[in-house]
Design an enzyme around this catalytic site. Structure first.
Site, PDB file in Angstrom:
ATOM      1  N   SER A 299      38.110  22.965  34.596  1.00  0.00           N
ATOM      2  CA  SER A 299      38.075  24.364  35.082  1.00  0.00           C
ATOM      3  C   SER A 299      38.094  25.531  34.286  1.00  0.00           C
ATOM      4  O   SER A 299      37.262  25.419  33.566  1.00  0.00           O
ATOM      5  CB  SER A 299      39.091  24.227  36.481  1.00  0.00           C
ATOM      6  OG  SER A 299      38.726  25.265  37.475  1.00  0.00           O
TER       7      SER A 299
ATOM      8  N   LYS B 259      42.404  45.163  55.250  1.00  0.00           N
ATOM      9  CA  LYS B 259      43.553  45.598  54.345  1.00  0.00           C
ATOM     10  C   LYS B 259      44.684  44.520  54.331  1.00  0.00           C
ATOM     11  O   LYS B 259      45.175  44.257  53.368  1.00  0.00           O
ATOM     12  CB  LYS B 259      44.231  46.901  54.643  1.00  0.00           C
ATOM     13  CG  LYS B 259      45.224  47.445  53.741  1.00  0.00           C
ATOM     14  CD  LYS B 259      44.611  47.659  52.493  1.00  0.00           C
ATOM     15  CE  LYS B 259      45.663  48.370  51.431  1.00  0.00           C
ATOM     16  NZ  LYS B 259      45.218  48.445  50.046  1.00  0.00           N
TER      17      LYS B 259
END
Length: 350
Positions: free
Chosen positions: A148, A200
């Protein structure tokens, strides 16, 4: 006194006093024993710290003795290990070796499952910068794991070596955080959130994602995934379409990775070291230069891990949350910082 006169016996005392009673044995106070125990612990910790310091210095001296002082014929070796959550130290090491005229090439000795997405990108870009601006060869040598984010960094190097049984690849992105809403309700804690903007508070760990929030985060993940594929393709000097079929998140052995074009050569660190030295004109036994040892605390020295970085991984965050909420249910004050866990994006093989 006359000869043969018997000795005169003194008269008995007028008053006979009994002998004074023995003084009672003094009992030590709790504070005294606390001081004794505390002093013993302090002495033990001091001795343990001294032994650890001696051991660390011994490692330093061992590494310094293996580093020859031959000017201009050194190979810099940087360890890239563990979960990568902070780029600063590795960036500094790369920069110093890049500016060091005695270092002719750099080997990244990798044993890592990756880490934060942005951290991996920072190190990838720093490798490319040192290669282009300092004209230095940088090689990746994958030991056990180069997956990764760690593979992301390796792809920026001139060449990648890996052992036959090394784990290589895992091109993909994972987003992870802990939903502890049920745990809060069990502890009779109720979060209060005020916000402006529909997204948000997306990823609020006290509730499930809405469909819109899930689509929003998936868009971010897809964008990072595309960046991952493109950057690996750029580093490997192949088209994006060559890497995309391999970007399934899975890993391969070093032997398999060679056939897939993810690495350049099978071989361990010694092979990478000798080949790299020969490629930059160093003959004979290559001289290794390593960064100075990072000063670490006693706990880190004993464990061999950076506890500050490891504490920020998703699994460690879950343990902190469980501990904090359980303690709160028992009446302990709740540490709000422990529960402030934002979603994280990772190039991480799990």
């Amino acid at each position: 006194m006359y000869p043969n006169q018997p000795p005169v016996t003194p008269p008995p005392p007028l008053y006979a006093y009994p002998p004074p009673p023995p003084e009672p044995r003094r009992r030590r106070s709790g504070a005294f024993w606390a001081m004794v125990i505390g002093g013993s612990l302090l002495a033990a910790i001091t001795v343990l710290g001294l032994l650890t310091w001696i051991a660390v210095k011994a490692v330093d001296s061992d590494s310094s003795t293996t580093t020859a002082l031959t000017s201009g014929k050194q190979i810099g070796v940087i360890e890239v290990s563990g979960v990568l959550l902070n780029a600063e130290q590795l960036e500094t090491q790369l920069r110093k070796f890049g500016d060091d005229d005695d270092v002719k090439a750099i080997i990244l000795h990798i044993n890592s499952p990756g880490g934060g997405a942005a951290v991996s990108q920072e190190l990838y870009n720093e490798v490319l910068r040192v290669r282009s601006e300092k004209h230095k060869k940088i090689v990746a040598s994958i030991e056990t794991v180069g997956a990764s984010g760690a593979y992301y960094i390796a792809s920026a190097c001139d060449k990648i070596y890996a052992n036959d049984a090394s784990v290589v690849g895992s091109i993909g992105v994972i987003m992870e955080w802990t939903n502890y809403g049920d745990l809060l309700r069990w502890a009779k804690l109720k979060p209060v959130v005020l916000h402006a903007g529909d997204l948000k508070d997306a990823g609020d760990p006290t509730r499930d994602l809405t469909p819109r929030e899930q689509e929003y985060f998936q868009g971010l993940i897809n964008n990072m995934y595309g960046q991952f594929i493109h950057d690996v393709a750029h580093g490997r000097n192949v088209p994006d379409d060559r890497i995309k079929p391999l970007a399934t998140g899975q890993v391969w052995t070093g032997q398999q990775a060679k056939g897939l074009g993810l690495i350049d050569q099978e071989g361990g660190f010694r092979v990478a070291l000798v080949d790299t030295a020969r490629s930059v004109g160093i003959t004979g036994e290559p001289s290794i230069k390593r960064p100075p040892k990072k000063k670490v605390g006693l706990l880190t020295a004993l464990n061999g891990t950076d506890t500050d970085d490891l504490s920020r991984t998703p699994d460690a965050s879950l343990l902190r949350i469980l501990s904090a909420v359980s303690a709160s249910a028992a009446g302990a004050p709740l540490n709000a910082d422990t529960l402030n866990q934002s979603p994280g994006f990772y190039f991480l093989w799990k």
